[in-house]
Motif scaffolding. Structure first.
Motif, PDB file in Angstrom:
ATOM      1  N   PHE A 110       0.708  -1.117  -0.030  1.00 21.46           N
ATOM      2  CA  PHE A 110       0.064  -0.148  -0.223  1.00 21.46           C
ATOM      3  C   PHE A 110       0.897   1.311  -0.064  1.00 21.46           C
ATOM      4  O   PHE A 110       0.351   2.299  -0.620  1.00 21.46           O
ATOM      5  CB  PHE A 110      -0.879   0.051   1.151  1.00 21.46           C
ATOM      6  N   GLN A 156       1.449   1.128  -4.186  1.00 28.02           N
ATOM      7  CA  GLN A 156       0.283   1.873  -4.466  1.00 28.02           C
ATOM      8  C   GLN A 156       0.441   3.555  -3.988  1.00 28.02           C
ATOM      9  O   GLN A 156      -0.245   4.447  -4.626  1.00 28.02           O
ATOM     10  CB  GLN A 156      -1.004   1.540  -3.833  1.00 28.02           C
ATOM     11  N   TRP A 191      -0.030   5.093  -1.044  1.00 30.99           N
ATOM     12  CA  TRP A 191      -1.024   5.461  -0.345  1.00 30.99           C
ATOM     13  C   TRP A 191      -0.155   6.506   0.880  1.00 30.99           C
ATOM     14  O   TRP A 191       0.917   6.221   1.251  1.00 30.99           O
ATOM     15  CB  TRP A 191      -1.834   4.273   0.445  1.00 30.99           C
ATOM     16  N   HIS A 227      -7.221   6.502  -6.578  1.00 31.26           N
ATOM     17  CA  HIS A 227      -5.854   5.923  -6.897  1.00 31.26           C
ATOM     18  C   HIS A 227      -6.150   5.445  -8.317  1.00 31.26           C
ATOM     19  O   HIS A 227      -5.558   4.149  -8.459  1.00 31.26           O
ATOM     20  CB  HIS A 227      -5.493   5.088  -5.954  1.00 31.26           C
ATOM     21  N   VAL A 274      -6.235  -4.908  -3.802  1.00 28.82           N
ATOM     22  CA  VAL A 274      -6.070  -3.805  -2.693  1.00 28.82           C
ATOM     23  C   VAL A 274      -7.434  -3.633  -2.210  1.00 28.82           C
ATOM     24  O   VAL A 274      -8.434  -3.633  -2.953  1.00 28.82           O
ATOM     25  CB  VAL A 274      -5.287  -2.789  -2.958  1.00 28.82           C
TER      26      VAL A 274
END
Length: 239
Positions: A31, A35, A37, A170, A236
Motif C-alpha cells: 500500500f 500503491q 497511499w 488511486h 487492494v
C-alpha cells in the motif's frame, strides 16, 4: 511453496509474532511502496487507527511465517473505516451489528508468481467465509475497486451487493459493497479453490463430507481458479 492460513487477534498474537510483524511489512510493500497511499507507517510497517484489539487478521503465511496475503476483519459495532472515512459510499443506514463485519487491507504479495497469487487470494476468500460462518457473521462490508468485487470476490462464488455510488480513487472506481457469508456460499468457494478447509487455527465447526460437493468429499484437489486479473494485478482494498 507450503502455505498455511491463520487467524490472529490481539489475544493470540503471541503465538504468531513473526507472522504478525511480517503482515505489517507486507501491507507497507503493497500500500505504501506500490500503491503510494498516504497512510501511517514506521520502519517499513504500515498501520492505521483501525488496528485495534477489535480487529481479527486473516493471513496466508509460508513455511517461514512470512505473510503472503492479508485481510483485516472488524465488527461494525466498533469504529470502522467506511463509517469513519467514507460514509457517503453507503446509501441508507450504516451497519452496526455483530453479524456485519468490515473487511479491509485485502491483498497479496506482488512478488509471487501468478499461480501463487491465485492460491493466496483463494485461501483468503475461503478463510474469511470460514471465519464468518463460525462466528455468526452474515455479511462483510468492504470498499474496493469495482473490478475486484466482480472479477475476484464474486468470481469465487461470493454474492456481492453494491451499497452506493462509486468514486474515483488511486486510478480506480472504488465502491462499497456487501459480501454475503453463509454455509452455502462457503461451499461455492470451496468448489472453486479445491480446499476442504483453509483456516487451521480458528474455532470452526466440523465439516463432514456430506456438506462438500461430491468432487471434494474424497479430499483436496488442486486449486482450479484461473482468473487473469489475479494473475496480473495485486489486489487492494481502499486505504
Amino acid at each position: 511453496m507450503v502455505m498455511r492460513t491463520v487467524s490472529i487477534s490481539w489475544e493470540t498474537v503471541h503465538r504468531h509474532g513473526e507472522a504478525w510483524i511480517s503482515h505489517h511489512r507486507l501491507r507497507y510493500r503493497m500500500f505504501v511502496e506500490r500503491q503510494g497511499w498516504s497512510v501511517p507507517h514506521f520502519e517499513c510497517m504500515e498501520y492505521d487507527e483501525f488496528d485495534t484489539p477489535a480487529a481479527t487478521y486473516i493471513l496466508v503465511i509460508d513455511e517461514h511465517d512470512q505473510a503472503l496475503g492479508t485481510a483485516r476483519l472488524i465488527p461494525t459495532t466498533r469504529p470502522y473505516m467506511v463509517e469513519s472515512l467514507w460514509p457517503n459510499l453507503v446509501e441508507g443506514l450504516l451497519p452496526h451489528s455483530d453479524q456485519v463485519w468490515e473487511a479491509s487491507r485485502f491483498g497479496c504479495d506482488r512478488a509471487l508468481g501468478a499461480g501463487g497469487r491465485r492460491r493466496v487470494i483463494g485461501r483468503l476468500i475461503q478463510a474469511c467465509q470460514e471465519f464468518g460462518v463460525a462466528h455468526g457473521i452474515t455479511s462483510y462490508l468492504g470498499v474496493m475497486p469495482s473490478w475486484v468485487f466482480q472479477n475476484v470476490i464474486a468470481a469465487h462464488g461470493c454474492p456481492v451487493q453494491p451499497l452506493g455510488p462509486a468514486m474515483s480513487m488511486h486510478g480506480h472506481a472504488i465502491e462499497a459493497a456487501s459480501i454475503e457469508v453463509s454455509p452455502a456460499v462457503l461451499d461455492l468457494v470451496r468448489a472453486r479453490t479445491g480446499l476442504r478447509q483453509a483456516l487451521q487455527d480458528a474455532e470452526l465447526p466440523k465439516v463432514g463430507a456430506a456438506s462438500l460437493s461430491p468432487s471434494l468429499a474424497g479430499g483436496v484437489r488442486p486449486e482450479q481458479n484461473r482468473l487473469a486479473t489475479v494473475a496480473t494485478t495485486t489486489l487492494v482494498s481502499a486505504p
